[in-house]
Design a protein around this motif. Structure first.
Motif, PDB file in Angstrom:
ATOM      1  N   LEU A 165       0.826  -1.271   0.097  1.00 44.66           N
ATOM      2  CA  LEU A 165       0.073  -0.157   0.116  1.00 44.66           C
ATOM      3  C   LEU A 165       1.031   1.204  -0.070  1.00 44.66           C
ATOM      4  CD1 LEU A 165      -3.048  -0.804   2.255  1.00 44.66           C
ATOM      5  CD2 LEU A 165      -2.746  -0.853  -0.253  1.00 44.66           C
ATOM      6  N   LEU A 166       1.971   1.140   0.559  1.00 41.04           N
ATOM      7  CA  LEU A 166       2.930   2.280   0.567  1.00 41.04           C
ATOM      8  C   LEU A 166       3.276   2.568  -0.893  1.00 41.04           C
ATOM      9  CD1 LEU A 166       5.293   1.559   3.364  1.00 41.04           C
ATOM     10  CD2 LEU A 166       3.241   2.807   3.563  1.00 41.04           C
ATOM     11  N   HIS A 167       3.606   1.664  -1.717  1.00 43.92           N
ATOM     12  CA  HIS A 167       3.818   1.875  -3.239  1.00 43.92           C
ATOM     13  C   HIS A 167       2.702   2.416  -3.917  1.00 43.92           C
ATOM     14  CE1 HIS A 167       7.964  -0.083  -3.292  1.00 43.92           C
ATOM     15  NE2 HIS A 167       7.616  -0.579  -2.204  1.00 43.92           N
ATOM     16  N   VAL A 168       1.538   1.967  -3.703  1.00 46.06           N
ATOM     17  CA  VAL A 168       0.350   2.197  -4.214  1.00 46.06           C
ATOM     18  C   VAL A 168      -0.018   3.741  -3.998  1.00 46.06           C
ATOM     19  CG1 VAL A 168      -2.212   1.926  -4.338  1.00 46.06           C
ATOM     20  CG2 VAL A 168      -0.609   0.040  -4.264  1.00 46.06           C
ATOM     21  N   VAL A 169      -0.110   4.137  -2.792  1.00 44.35           N
ATOM     22  CA  VAL A 169      -0.482   5.514  -2.340  1.00 44.35           C
ATOM     23  C   VAL A 169       0.709   6.468  -2.817  1.00 44.35           C
ATOM     24  CG1 VAL A 169      -0.897   6.916  -0.335  1.00 44.35           C
ATOM     25  CG2 VAL A 169      -1.622   4.760  -0.517  1.00 44.35           C
ATOM     26  N   LYS A 170       1.850   6.041  -2.806  1.00 41.52           N
ATOM     27  CA  LYS A 170       2.862   6.798  -3.503  1.00 41.52           C
ATOM     28  C   LYS A 170       2.624   7.236  -4.855  1.00 41.52           C
ATOM     29  CE  LYS A 170       6.715   5.302  -4.468  1.00 41.52           C
ATOM     30  NZ  LYS A 170       8.018   4.471  -4.380  1.00 41.52           N
ATOM     31  N   SER A 171       2.306   6.072  -5.520  1.00 41.30           N
ATOM     32  CA  SER A 171       2.011   6.302  -7.068  1.00 41.30           C
ATOM     33  C   SER A 171       0.935   7.101  -7.306  1.00 41.30           C
ATOM     34  CB  SER A 171       1.662   4.855  -7.793  1.00 41.30           C
ATOM     35  OG  SER A 171       2.767   3.979  -7.383  1.00 41.30           O
ATOM     36  N   PHE A 172      -0.329   7.260  -6.333  1.00 42.61           N
ATOM     37  CA  PHE A 172      -1.331   8.146  -6.559  1.00 42.61           C
ATOM     38  C   PHE A 172      -0.945   9.739  -6.461  1.00 42.61           C
ATOM     39  CE2 PHE A 172      -4.428   4.504  -6.140  1.00 42.61           C
ATOM     40  CZ  PHE A 172      -5.264   4.816  -7.048  1.00 42.61           C
ATOM     41  N   TYR A 173       0.237   9.770  -5.556  1.00 44.07           N
ATOM     42  CA  TYR A 173       0.436  11.195  -5.206  1.00 44.07           C
ATOM     43  C   TYR A 173       1.633  11.596  -6.008  1.00 44.07           C
ATOM     44  CZ  TYR A 173      -3.120  11.857  -1.769  1.00 44.07           C
ATOM     45  OH  TYR A 173      -4.587  12.228  -1.205  1.00 44.07           O
ATOM     46  N   GLN A 174       2.297  11.111  -6.603  1.00 43.34           N
ATOM     47  CA  GLN A 174       3.701  11.348  -7.144  1.00 43.34           C
ATOM     48  C   GLN A 174       3.386  12.391  -8.326  1.00 43.34           C
ATOM     49  OE1 GLN A 174       5.997   7.974  -8.133  1.00 43.34           O
ATOM     50  NE2 GLN A 174       4.502   7.423  -9.704  1.00 43.34           N
ATOM     51  N   ARG A 175       2.335  12.654  -8.881  1.00 39.54           N
ATOM     52  CA  ARG A 175       2.040  13.467  -9.907  1.00 39.54           C
ATOM     53  C   ARG A 175       1.243  14.784  -9.413  1.00 39.54           C
ATOM     54  NH1 ARG A 175       3.378  11.650 -15.489  1.00 39.54           N
ATOM     55  NH2 ARG A 175       3.496   9.411 -15.204  1.00 39.54           N
ATOM     56  N   SER A 176       1.606  15.762 -10.061  1.00 37.89           N
ATOM     57  CA  SER A 176       1.188  17.129  -9.822  1.00 37.89           C
ATOM     58  C   SER A 176       0.344  17.785 -10.502  1.00 37.89           C
ATOM     59  CB  SER A 176       2.418  17.944  -9.326  1.00 37.89           C
ATOM     60  OG  SER A 176       3.420  18.243 -10.486  1.00 37.89           O
ATOM     61  N   LYS A 177       0.491  17.479 -11.875  1.00 36.53           N
ATOM     62  CA  LYS A 177      -0.227  17.877 -13.151  1.00 36.53           C
ATOM     63  C   LYS A 177      -1.205  17.150 -13.421  1.00 36.53           C
ATOM     64  CE  LYS A 177       3.706  21.033 -14.570  1.00 36.53           C
ATOM     65  NZ  LYS A 177       4.513  21.569 -15.570  1.00 36.53           N
ATOM     66  N   LYS A 178      -0.957  15.855 -13.541  1.00 35.73           N
ATOM     67  CA  LYS A 178      -2.266  14.883 -13.771  1.00 35.73           C
ATOM     68  C   LYS A 178      -2.872  14.064 -12.781  1.00 35.73           C
ATOM     69  CE  LYS A 178      -0.008  13.949 -18.296  1.00 35.73           C
ATOM     70  NZ  LYS A 178       0.384  12.657 -19.210  1.00 35.73           N
ATOM     71  N   ARG A 179      -3.995  13.797 -12.780  1.00 41.69           N
ATOM     72  CA  ARG A 179      -4.953  13.033 -11.692  1.00 41.69           C
ATOM     73  C   ARG A 179      -4.711  11.501 -12.129  1.00 41.69           C
ATOM     74  NH1 ARG A 179     -11.069  14.114  -9.996  1.00 41.69           N
ATOM     75  NH2 ARG A 179     -11.279  12.353  -8.330  1.00 41.69           N
ATOM     76  N   VAL A 180      -4.109  10.717 -10.936  1.00 35.62           N
ATOM     77  CA  VAL A 180      -3.900   9.401 -11.238  1.00 35.62           C
ATOM     78  C   VAL A 180      -5.122   8.735 -10.985  1.00 35.62           C
ATOM     79  CG1 VAL A 180      -2.595   7.466 -10.396  1.00 35.62           C
ATOM     80  CG2 VAL A 180      -1.494   9.813 -10.580  1.00 35.62           C
ATOM     81  N   VAL A 181      -5.781   8.055 -12.139  1.00 40.84           N
ATOM     82  CA  VAL A 181      -7.129   7.358 -11.918  1.00 40.84           C
ATOM     83  C   VAL A 181      -7.093   5.866 -11.622  1.00 40.84           C
ATOM     84  CG1 VAL A 181      -8.382   9.176 -13.323  1.00 40.84           C
ATOM     85  CG2 VAL A 181      -7.194   7.124 -14.281  1.00 40.84           C
ATOM     86  N   ALA A 182      -5.885   5.423 -11.849  1.00 41.01           N
ATOM     87  CA  ALA A 182      -5.604   4.291 -11.446  1.00 41.01           C
ATOM     88  C   ALA A 182      -4.258   3.636 -11.222  1.00 41.01           C
ATOM     89  CB  ALA A 182      -6.350   3.227 -12.549  1.00 41.01           C
ATOM     90  N   VAL A 183      -3.977   2.478 -10.635  1.00 43.98           N
ATOM     91  CA  VAL A 183      -2.566   2.316 -10.406  1.00 43.98           C
ATOM     92  C   VAL A 183      -2.596   0.658 -10.744  1.00 43.98           C
ATOM     93  CG1 VAL A 183      -0.717   1.982  -8.751  1.00 43.98           C
ATOM     94  CG2 VAL A 183      -1.761   4.023  -8.856  1.00 43.98           C
ATOM     95  N   GLY A 184      -1.741   0.254 -11.371  1.00 47.92           N
ATOM     96  CA  GLY A 184      -1.546  -1.490 -11.406  1.00 47.92           C
ATOM     97  C   GLY A 184      -0.219  -1.873 -11.241  1.00 47.92           C
ATOM     98  N   GLY A 185      -0.082  -3.198 -11.228  1.00 50.24           N
ATOM     99  CA  GLY A 185       1.340  -3.697 -10.835  1.00 50.24           C
ATOM    100  C   GLY A 185       1.579  -5.094 -11.369  1.00 50.24           C
ATOM    101  N   VAL A 186       2.830  -5.561 -11.085  1.00 49.52           N
ATOM    102  CA  VAL A 186       3.220  -6.940 -11.503  1.00 49.52           C
ATOM    103  C   VAL A 186       2.592  -7.826 -10.935  1.00 49.52           C
ATOM    104  CG1 VAL A 186       5.058  -8.401 -11.598  1.00 49.52           C
ATOM    105  CG2 VAL A 186       5.283  -6.022 -12.552  1.00 49.52           C
ATOM    106  N   ILE A 187       2.082  -8.909 -11.366  1.00 48.59           N
ATOM    107  CA  ILE A 187       1.818 -10.199 -10.751  1.00 48.59           C
ATOM    108  C   ILE A 187       2.739 -11.202 -10.918  1.00 48.59           C
ATOM    109  CG2 ILE A 187      -0.225 -12.004 -10.854  1.00 48.59           C
ATOM    110  CD1 ILE A 187      -1.163  -9.141  -9.955  1.00 48.59           C
ATOM    111  N   ARG A 188       3.047 -11.702  -9.677  1.00 49.90           N
ATOM    112  CA  ARG A 188       3.978 -12.699  -9.527  1.00 49.90           C
ATOM    113  C   ARG A 188       3.549 -14.152  -9.204  1.00 49.90           C
ATOM    114  NH1 ARG A 188       9.516 -11.710 -11.026  1.00 49.90           N
ATOM    115  NH2 ARG A 188       9.796  -9.484 -10.495  1.00 49.90           N
TER     116      ARG A 188
END
Length: 475
Positions: free
Chosen positions: A184-207
């Protein structure tokens, strides 16, 4: 005259196949380049700074993890324990029991001391009836909420969770997936690391978690799957997630987020009506809808992709279950492409319409069909004595060699980037899989795709299907 026309037709077929192959090689080579650039950029960007203290703060944004459960009695207690051990403060685990016929609900009630509570439900929200909402009497399980509802399928269960959630972000995962503690730390960081664009979705690698050792809801030891079908899928996942989706993420043109690990801006997810309950490819379809929603309103947005190995899941080890799964994927693919067909080469949608959609159409949907019918064309040409052996051998050897090289690159880049499989024996085993995959495993995938398309195009009744789990190996 007839012979001359026939020769022209054969030459035309050769040219079409050659052009298709050249474009495919160019696209995959470019994807390898883009994914490498994106991986290096991601690692450099995340090599400094420690966000764990900030993200562990009560002021961090709220997030709800929604996990649909249907007949998951074998692993449900262990899986919930894993979800409750994540390194984050402001989150909720919402398990939606989608009318299970086994002892899934009973095991949850017993293990977590659940009692039924009263909660206001929007009567206008379309979903199957909710039979009860449960919370634990123990403070240590306060993050857990269990929704018991009548069976309506995965999409309906996810929509129920999205509606009942009160947090800004929702994570839609498979209940059998194992998330690493800092996911969740990685996910929330991904939502907040953009300043000019709204992050509407975050996906990731499946192992692939088959044969890995799981203890206390945590991943204790990473092992290569013992089952050969699982080994091939591990190679396939490595190639797809590490190279393919990483490349599309680099140019902000990712059209699919795996249903096993997808996080969304709840406001936008609700605005597009949540998941489509009339498709078996709900994970791809919701990304299409959210992208179109933002694009058509000319709102700056993006979809982020996390290459870190945060989510581990069990893949089918049975040939029958694997074919049924890929059959369903191909039907979902076709349903989504047809529903959004107006995007095809439509400059209004930018790279999505001019690059992503056409690629998905030609090389994700059409390619298996061309391979299937191409095989029978070769047999026919051989029978008629008109097979151009030099061209056939040359293009077959070229395609085979390129596929092996691409798989080798995916394996070695994964070793360089994350080194999950660091034993020489494991790496050599994956390389052996890469050598024999085009001959042994790939035809199975092509057949499953053809079967799925046949069912969809000729309206053969077929639902979501069931997947029987063996369960994770325990410590």
């Amino acid at each position: 005259m007839g012979s001359g026309v026939f020769d022209i037709i054969l030459e035309y077929i050769n040219i079409v196949f050659l052009m298709f192959t050249v474009v495919l090689f160019s696209m995959f080579s470019f994807m390898g380049y883009l994914s490498t650039r994106n991986s290096i950029h991601y690692k450099n960007k995340n090599s400094f700074g420690d966000l764990s203290k900030i993200m562990a703060s009560p002021l961090a944004p709220g997030i709800t993890i929604i996990a649909p459960a249907y007949n998951e009695g074998m692993n449900i207690v262990e899986n919930i324990r894993s979800l409750l051990s994540l390194k984050y403060v402001n989150y909720e685990v919402m398990v939606v029991n989608d009318g299970s016929k086994d002892d899934t609900l009973e095991k949850m009630i017993l293990a977590y001391d659940l009692v039924k509570i009263e909660r206001k439900i929007d009567p206008d929200w379309k979903s199957k009836p909710i039979r009860g909402i449960y919370k634990s009497t123990q403070a240590s399980f306060s993050k857990l909420t269990v929704i018991d509802k009548e069976n309506g399928g995965k999409s309906d269960a996810l929509n129920t969770g999205i509606q009942l959630s009160e947090n800004k972000y929702v994570g839609c995962i498979d209940v059998d997936c194992l998330l690493l503690p800092d996911a969740l730390l990685h996910v929330v960081k991904s939502f907040y690391q953009r300043s000019k664009k709204r992050v509407v979705a975050v996906g990731g690698v499946i192992r692939v978690a088959n044969s890995c050792i799981i203890g206390g809801g945590t991943l204790e030891e990473i092992r290569l799957p013992k089952n050969w079908l699982a080994k091939f899928q591990l190679l396939e996942y490595t190639r797809s997630f590490i190279l393919g989706r990483m490349a599309w993420g680099r140019i902000d043109s990712l059209l699919i987020i795996s249903g096993a690990f997808g996080f969304f801006d709840r406001e936008i997810a609700l605005a597009v009506g949540g998941y489509d309950t009339n498709t078996v490819g709900e994970d791809m379809e919701i990304v299409f809808k959210m992208r179109r929603y933002m694009h058509e309103r000319k709102l700056p947005y993006t979809v982020e992709y996390i290459p870190d190995p945060l989510c581990w899941t069990e893949v089918p080890e049975s040939l029958k279950i694997l074919v049924n799964q890929r059959d369903r994927w191909s039907r979902g693919n076709l349903e989504t492409l047809h529903k959004h067909k107006d995007m095809f080469f439509n400059p209004k949608y930018g790279r999505l319409g001019m690059l992503s959609y056409p690629y998905w159409f030609f090389y994700e949907w059409m390619a298996p069909l061309l391979e299937f019918f191409g095989f029978f064309s070769i047999l026919l040409f051989y029978y008629l004595g008109i097979l151009n052996w030099e061209f056939f051998v040359a293009i077959t050897f070229t395609v085979y060699s390129f596929s092996i090289m691409f798989s080798f690159y995916a394996i070695l880049w994964d070793v360089y980037s994350y080194n999950e499989y660091n034993k020489t024996k494991d790496i050599l085993t994956l390389m052996l899989c890469a050598i024999i995959e085009p001959i042994v495993f790939h035809p199975i995938i092509v057949w499953a795709a053809v079967r799925g398309n046949y069912k969809k195009l000729f309206k053969v009744k077929s639902g979501w299907g069931t997947i029987t789990r063996k369960g994770f190996a325990k410590a």
